[in-house]
Motif scaffolding. Structure first.
Motif, short mmCIF file in Angstrom:
data_model
loop_
_atom_site.label_atom_id
_atom_site.label_comp_id
_atom_site.label_asym_id
_atom_site.label_seq_id
_atom_site.Cartn_x
_atom_site.Cartn_y
_atom_site.Cartn_z
N GLN A 7 0.87 -1.17 0.00
CA GLN A 7 0.00 0.00 0.00
C GLN A 7 0.91 1.22 0.00
O GLN A 7 1.70 1.42 0.92
CB GLN A 7 -0.91 -0.01 1.23
N GLY A 8 0.81 2.01 -1.06
CA GLY A 8 1.70 3.15 -1.21
C GLY A 8 2.69 2.91 -2.33
O GLY A 8 2.56 1.97 -3.12
N HIS A 14 5.52 0.82 3.91
CA HIS A 14 5.31 -0.52 3.35
C HIS A 14 6.50 -0.93 2.48
O HIS A 14 6.88 -2.11 2.47
CB HIS A 14 4.02 -0.55 2.53
N HIS A 15 7.07 0.02 1.76
CA HIS A 15 8.24 -0.25 0.92
C HIS A 15 9.44 -0.63 1.80
O HIS A 15 10.19 -1.57 1.47
CB HIS A 15 8.56 0.97 0.06
N GLY A 23 14.24 -8.39 0.98
CA GLY A 23 15.46 -8.00 0.29
C GLY A 23 15.12 -7.28 -1.01
O GLY A 23 13.96 -6.94 -1.28
N ALA A 24 16.11 -7.06 -1.83
CA ALA A 24 15.91 -6.28 -3.06
C ALA A 24 15.37 -7.09 -4.22
O ALA A 24 14.87 -6.54 -5.20
CB ALA A 24 17.24 -5.64 -3.47
N ASP A 25 15.43 -8.42 -4.12
CA ASP A 25 15.07 -9.27 -5.25
C ASP A 25 13.56 -9.55 -5.28
O ASP A 25 13.11 -10.68 -5.12
CB ASP A 25 15.84 -10.59 -5.19
N ILE A 26 12.77 -8.48 -5.45
CA ILE A 26 11.32 -8.61 -5.54
C ILE A 26 10.78 -7.73 -6.66
O ILE A 26 11.42 -6.76 -7.07
CB ILE A 26 10.61 -8.21 -4.22
N GLU A 27 9.61 -8.09 -7.15
CA GLU A 27 8.89 -7.26 -8.12
C GLU A 27 7.78 -6.55 -7.35
O GLU A 27 6.87 -7.20 -6.83
CB GLU A 27 8.32 -8.13 -9.24
N LEU A 28 7.89 -5.24 -7.25
CA LEU A 28 7.01 -4.46 -6.38
C LEU A 28 5.78 -3.97 -7.14
O LEU A 28 5.89 -3.43 -8.23
CB LEU A 28 7.78 -3.26 -5.82
N TYR A 29 4.61 -4.17 -6.54
CA TYR A 29 3.35 -3.67 -7.09
C TYR A 29 2.79 -2.64 -6.12
O TYR A 29 2.57 -2.95 -4.95
CB TYR A 29 2.35 -4.82 -7.30
N GLU A 30 2.56 -1.43 -6.61
CA GLU A 30 2.16 -0.32 -5.76
C GLU A 30 0.66 -0.05 -5.89
O GLU A 30 0.14 0.06 -7.00
CB GLU A 30 2.94 0.94 -6.14
N TYR A 31 -0.03 0.07 -4.74
CA TYR A 31 -1.47 0.36 -4.73
C TYR A 31 -1.76 1.44 -3.69
O TYR A 31 -1.17 1.45 -2.62
CB TYR A 31 -2.27 -0.90 -4.41
N MET A 51 0.47 -5.59 4.57
CA MET A 51 -0.63 -4.76 5.05
C MET A 51 -0.37 -4.30 6.49
O MET A 51 -0.13 -5.12 7.37
CB MET A 51 -1.95 -5.55 4.99
N ALA A 52 -0.43 -3.01 6.72
CA ALA A 52 -0.38 -2.49 8.09
C ALA A 52 -1.66 -2.89 8.80
O ALA A 52 -2.75 -2.78 8.22
CB ALA A 52 -0.23 -0.97 8.07
N ILE A 53 -1.54 -3.34 10.04
CA ILE A 53 -2.72 -3.84 10.74
C ILE A 53 -2.98 -3.11 12.06
O ILE A 53 -4.12 -3.02 12.51
CB ILE A 53 -2.61 -5.36 10.98
N GLU A 54 -1.91 -2.58 12.68
CA GLU A 54 -2.12 -1.81 13.92
C GLU A 54 -0.90 -0.95 14.21
O GLU A 54 0.21 -1.23 13.74
CB GLU A 54 -2.41 -2.72 15.11
#
Length: 274
Positions: A7-8, A14-15, A23-31, A51-54
């Motif tokens: 989210q963001g 979240h990032h 780590g850095a080896d991910i494909e990031l999807y921003e919403y 997801m932030a929960i509290e």
């Protein structure tokens, strides 16, 4: 590369969690909304979502509990991030030059005491902390500042006007990692669980369930109730428990499953607090 939804945008908390956990080896999807985040999981655009929960200041993000339940998502793990809010703007400006501060409602809430000393500044809610920082840079917005993590200033070339403006310095947010399939966490690595169940609104119903958890040596770390809108006077309870022995937890959940209605295991995972 693992497909991870946040989210963001880049530069958001979240990032930061995504980087620290995967780590850095991910494909990031921003919403920009949690609804869109969950939709990416349901449609299998992403494999996991953060997801932030509290939060220790703002409390539970109640709608997110409902999203996890509604779409039958599983929690595979959790992460606690110490939150540091920074006030940032285009280089060369001072706080006296700032007329508006835009940020996510949670960030504004967590920093409201700081802005009481600056009555000339108008606080405006926005969808994302880092998103505001990006817009300030792209549109060359003078007189506008963002509340965002330090990484956002680095990414978008902004100048930090004030560090650590959150009201309570010991400010942390709990994030959970979500997926549509049941995680394959080994029993030897599980010492925390998130459960959901429903109870009638009558005397002693909740106390009876909590007594079972206590008798089975479970430590209740979180309880959150949500009313069942379609069924007046009935409530759903979301609880987090920790335990030393999986056998104690297994006994408790088997008993609670009989006592309560719509019993659901939202996740069994490693406690993120050290």
């Amino acid at each position: 590369m693992k497909k991870v939804a946040i989210q963001g945008i880049q530069g958001s908390n979240h990032h930061i969690v995504a980087q620290n956990y995967y780590g850095a080896d991910i494909e990031l999807y921003e919403y920009l909304s949690f609804d869109a985040l969950v939709d990416s999981l349901v449609r299998h655009t992403s494999e996991q979502a953060i997801m932030a929960i509290e939060n220790t200041i703002a409390g539970s993000i109640i709608p997110n509990y409902a999203l996890i339940d509604k779409y039958n998502l599983y929690i595979s793990g959790e992460y606690y991030l110490n939150i540091h809010h920074h006030l940032m703007a285009l280089p060369g400006q001072t706080i006296a030059d700032i007329k508006e501060v835009c940020s996510h409602p949670m960030a504004l809430l967590q920093c409201k005491e700081f802005f009481k000393q600056y009555e000339h500044i108008k606080l405006i809610e926005d969808t994302d902390t880092a998103g505001v920082a990006k817009r300030i840079k792209e549109q060359n917005l003078k007189g506008v500042a963002a509340i965002a993590p330090k990484i956002a200033a680095d990414i978008f070339g902004l100048e930090v006007l004030e560090d650590g403006i959150q009201t309570i310095k010991n400010n942390a947010t709990r994030f959970v990692f979500l997926q549509t399939s049941q995680p394959k966490n080994g029993i030897d690595q599980i010492d925390k669980a998130s459960l959901k169940f429903e109870l009638d609104h009558k005397r002693g119903s909740l106390a009876a369930v909590l007594n079972v958890m206590s008798d089975c040596k479970l430590n209740l770390t979180k309880i959150q109730s949500l009313p069942k809108i379609e069924t007046p006077w009935k409530y759903a309870f979301f609880v987090d428990v920790t335990f030393n022995a999986y056998e104690d937890y297994a006994k408790a959940k088997s008993i609670v499953a009989i006592m309560a209605e719509d019993f659901k295991i939202l996740g069994e995972y490693k406690n993120g607090r050290i």
